[in-house]
Design a protein around this motif. Structure first.
Motif, PDB file in Angstrom:
ATOM      1  N   THR A   2      53.148  51.572   4.032  1.00 49.44           N
ATOM      2  CA  THR A   2      52.634  52.435   5.098  1.00 49.44           C
ATOM      3  C   THR A   2      51.308  53.049   4.655  1.00 49.44           C
ATOM      4  OG1 THR A   2      53.664  54.461   4.280  1.00 49.44           O
ATOM      5  CG2 THR A   2      54.997  53.064   5.769  1.00 49.44           C
ATOM      6  N   TYR A   3      50.578  53.572   5.631  1.00 53.34           N
ATOM      7  CA  TYR A   3      49.313  54.246   5.315  1.00 53.34           C
ATOM      8  C   TYR A   3      49.570  55.424   4.375  1.00 53.34           C
ATOM      9  CZ  TYR A   3      45.388  57.398   5.677  1.00 53.34           C
ATOM     10  OH  TYR A   3      44.361  58.244   5.369  1.00 53.34           O
ATOM     11  N   ALA A   4      50.617  56.200   4.636  1.00 49.73           N
ATOM     12  CA  ALA A   4      50.917  57.375   3.808  1.00 49.73           C
ATOM     13  C   ALA A   4      51.171  56.968   2.352  1.00 49.73           C
ATOM     14  CB  ALA A   4      52.119  58.133   4.366  1.00 49.73           C
ATOM     15  N   ASP A   5      51.913  55.898   2.146  1.00 49.85           N
ATOM     16  CA  ASP A   5      52.182  55.407   0.784  1.00 49.85           C
ATOM     17  C   ASP A   5      50.888  54.947   0.116  1.00 49.85           C
ATOM     18  OD1 ASP A   5      54.909  55.858   1.127  1.00 49.85           O
ATOM     19  OD2 ASP A   5      55.313  53.779   1.721  1.00 49.85           O
ATOM     20  N   PHE A   6      50.096  54.177   0.875  1.00 48.71           N
ATOM     21  CA  PHE A   6      48.833  53.678   0.333  1.00 48.71           C
ATOM     22  C   PHE A   6      47.921  54.844  -0.029  1.00 48.71           C
ATOM     23  CE2 PHE A   6      44.356  52.772   1.022  1.00 48.71           C
ATOM     24  CZ  PHE A   6      44.156  51.802   0.049  1.00 48.71           C
ATOM     25  N   ILE A  32      40.408  51.474   6.431  1.00 54.66           N
ATOM     26  CA  ILE A  32      41.350  50.444   6.025  1.00 54.66           C
ATOM     27  C   ILE A  32      41.715  49.626   7.263  1.00 54.66           C
ATOM     28  CG2 ILE A  32      43.589  49.992   4.960  1.00 54.66           C
ATOM     29  CD1 ILE A  32      43.316  53.101   4.110  1.00 54.66           C
ATOM     30  N   ILE A  33      41.565  48.317   7.149  1.00 55.23           N
ATOM     31  CA  ILE A  33      41.921  47.434   8.260  1.00 55.23           C
ATOM     32  C   ILE A  33      43.147  46.615   7.862  1.00 55.23           C
ATOM     33  CG2 ILE A  33      39.606  47.333   9.267  1.00 55.23           C
ATOM     34  CD1 ILE A  33      39.154  44.694   7.791  1.00 55.23           C
ATOM     35  N   GLY A  34      43.873  46.139   8.868  1.00 52.89           N
ATOM     36  CA  GLY A  34      45.070  45.346   8.595  1.00 52.89           C
ATOM     37  C   GLY A  34      46.245  46.236   8.230  1.00 52.89           C
ATOM     38  N   GLU A  35      47.081  45.744   7.327  1.00 53.79           N
ATOM     39  CA  GLU A  35      48.244  46.509   6.880  1.00 53.79           C
ATOM     40  C   GLU A  35      47.799  47.835   6.273  1.00 53.79           C
ATOM     41  OE1 GLU A  35      51.993  46.110   3.792  1.00 53.79           O
ATOM     42  OE2 GLU A  35      50.703  44.386   4.112  1.00 53.79           O
ATOM     43  N   SER A  36      48.545  48.885   6.510  1.00 54.70           N
ATOM     44  CA  SER A  36      48.238  50.247   6.032  1.00 54.70           C
ATOM     45  C   SER A  36      46.990  50.811   6.689  1.00 54.70           C
ATOM     46  CB  SER A  36      48.075  50.285   4.505  1.00 54.70           C
ATOM     47  OG  SER A  36      49.198  49.774   3.855  1.00 54.70           O
ATOM     48  N   ALA A  65      37.467  47.672   4.578  1.00 52.07           N
ATOM     49  CA  ALA A  65      38.136  46.563   3.894  1.00 52.07           C
ATOM     50  C   ALA A  65      39.646  46.686   4.092  1.00 52.07           C
ATOM     51  CB  ALA A  65      37.810  46.556   2.410  1.00 52.07           C
ATOM     52  N   LYS A  66      40.353  45.694   3.602  1.00 56.45           N
ATOM     53  CA  LYS A  66      41.817  45.742   3.597  1.00 56.45           C
ATOM     54  C   LYS A  66      42.272  46.671   2.477  1.00 56.45           C
ATOM     55  CE  LYS A  66      42.573  41.139   5.447  1.00 56.45           C
ATOM     56  NZ  LYS A  66      43.168  39.813   5.217  1.00 56.45           N
ATOM     57  N   ALA A  67      43.475  47.204   2.616  1.00 58.21           N
ATOM     58  CA  ALA A  67      44.035  48.120   1.610  1.00 58.21           C
ATOM     59  C   ALA A  67      44.058  47.471   0.229  1.00 58.21           C
ATOM     60  CB  ALA A  67      45.442  48.541   2.024  1.00 58.21           C
ATOM     61  N   GLU A  68      44.407  46.205   0.169  1.00 63.52           N
ATOM     62  CA  GLU A  68      44.483  45.478  -1.102  1.00 63.52           C
ATOM     63  C   GLU A  68      43.133  45.489  -1.820  1.00 63.52           C
ATOM     64  OE1 GLU A  68      45.267  40.899  -2.641  1.00 63.52           O
ATOM     65  OE2 GLU A  68      45.634  41.390  -0.550  1.00 63.52           O
ATOM     66  N   THR A  69      42.051  45.300  -1.081  1.00 60.75           N
ATOM     67  CA  THR A  69      40.710  45.303  -1.672  1.00 60.75           C
ATOM     68  C   THR A  69      40.367  46.680  -2.223  1.00 60.75           C
ATOM     69  OG1 THR A  69      39.989  43.541  -0.191  1.00 60.75           O
ATOM     70  CG2 THR A  69      38.255  44.866  -1.215  1.00 60.75           C
ATOM     71  N   PHE A  70      40.635  47.732  -1.435  1.00 58.03           N
ATOM     72  CA  PHE A  70      40.350  49.090  -1.905  1.00 58.03           C
ATOM     73  C   PHE A  70      41.143  49.418  -3.167  1.00 58.03           C
ATOM     74  CE2 PHE A  70      39.052  50.303   2.610  1.00 58.03           C
ATOM     75  CZ  PHE A  70      37.706  50.307   2.305  1.00 58.03           C
ATOM     76  N   MET A  71      42.406  49.005  -3.208  1.00 58.01           N
ATOM     77  CA  MET A  71      43.235  49.305  -4.376  1.00 58.01           C
ATOM     78  C   MET A  71      42.687  48.587  -5.610  1.00 58.01           C
ATOM     79  SD  MET A  71      45.656  51.217  -5.406  1.00 58.01           S
ATOM     80  CE  MET A  71      46.531  51.718  -3.933  1.00 58.01           C
ATOM     81  N   ALA A  83      32.851  42.376  -4.246  1.00 55.70           N
ATOM     82  CA  ALA A  83      33.639  42.397  -3.008  1.00 55.70           C
ATOM     83  C   ALA A  83      32.730  42.275  -1.785  1.00 55.70           C
ATOM     84  CB  ALA A  83      34.481  43.668  -2.935  1.00 55.70           C
ATOM     85  N   VAL A  84      31.557  42.908  -1.832  1.00 60.67           N
ATOM     86  CA  VAL A  84      30.594  42.788  -0.729  1.00 60.67           C
ATOM     87  C   VAL A  84      30.086  41.346  -0.653  1.00 60.67           C
ATOM     88  CG1 VAL A  84      28.309  43.481   0.101  1.00 60.67           C
ATOM     89  CG2 VAL A  84      29.901  45.208  -0.737  1.00 60.67           C
ATOM     90  N   THR A  85      29.747  40.795  -1.811  1.00 58.44           N
ATOM     91  CA  THR A  85      29.234  39.425  -1.869  1.00 58.44           C
ATOM     92  C   THR A  85      30.254  38.430  -1.311  1.00 58.44           C
ATOM     93  OG1 THR A  85      27.949  40.000  -3.819  1.00 58.44           O
ATOM     94  CG2 THR A  85      28.278  37.665  -3.413  1.00 58.44           C
ATOM     95  N   LEU A  86      31.529  38.660  -1.593  1.00 60.70           N
ATOM     96  CA  LEU A  86      32.597  37.777  -1.114  1.00 60.70           C
ATOM     97  C   LEU A  86      33.041  38.116   0.308  1.00 60.70           C
ATOM     98  CD1 LEU A  86      34.714  37.660  -4.392  1.00 60.70           C
ATOM     99  CD2 LEU A  86      33.268  35.840  -3.461  1.00 60.70           C
ATOM    100  N   GLN A  87      32.361  39.059   0.933  1.00 66.02           N
ATOM    101  CA  GLN A  87      32.644  39.518   2.291  1.00 66.02           C
ATOM    102  C   GLN A  87      34.051  40.098   2.444  1.00 66.02           C
ATOM    103  OE1 GLN A  87      31.580  36.288   4.942  1.00 66.02           O
ATOM    104  NE2 GLN A  87      29.407  36.542   4.501  1.00 66.02           N
TER     105      GLN A  87
END
Length: 110
Positions: A2-6, A32-36, A65-71, A83-87
């Motif tokens: 969940t967003y709260a957990d993330f 955060i886009i997608g899950e969470s 970005a996605k939550a996974e990327t931010f983490m 991460a920017v270079t890889l879009q």
């Protein structure tokens, strides 16, 4: 997750940073886009780091970005520039200040 957990996890990662030697004001919003899905901000003001689950209108830069990327960025496992270079990470706003995100991540655990 969940967003709260993330948010609880990511806040903990950012709060590990030693920002005592950064004198400037920095304000970043993270979308955060997608899950969470959700929004939070990181602000460095007067040598104190704040991480809150709100939108920040007077921000220097905005990251999306996605939550996974931010983490992975917060854990130091992914370089924000790569991460920017890889879009996987989109950045808007003051690019010079946005690059300081990397500085915050490097200061973890010192």
């Amino acid at each position: 997750m969940t967003y709260a957990d993330f948010f609880a996890q990511i806040k903990g990662k950012f709060m590990e940073a030693d920002v005592s030697d950064i004198g400037e004001h920095l304000a970043f919003q993270f979308n955060i886009i997608g899950e969470s899905e959700g929004i939070f901000y990181v602000e460095l003001k007067d040598g104190v780091l704040h991480v809150e689950p709100y939108e920040y209108f007077d921000r220097d830069a905005m990251f999306t970005a996605k939550a996974e990327t931010f983490m992975k960025i917060a854990e130091g496992k992914t370089d924000p520039i790569a991460a920017v270079t890889l879009q996987k990470l989109k950045v808007e706003g003051n690019i010079e200040k946005a690059l300081k995100l990397k500085e915050l991540i490097k200061k973890k655990g010192k």
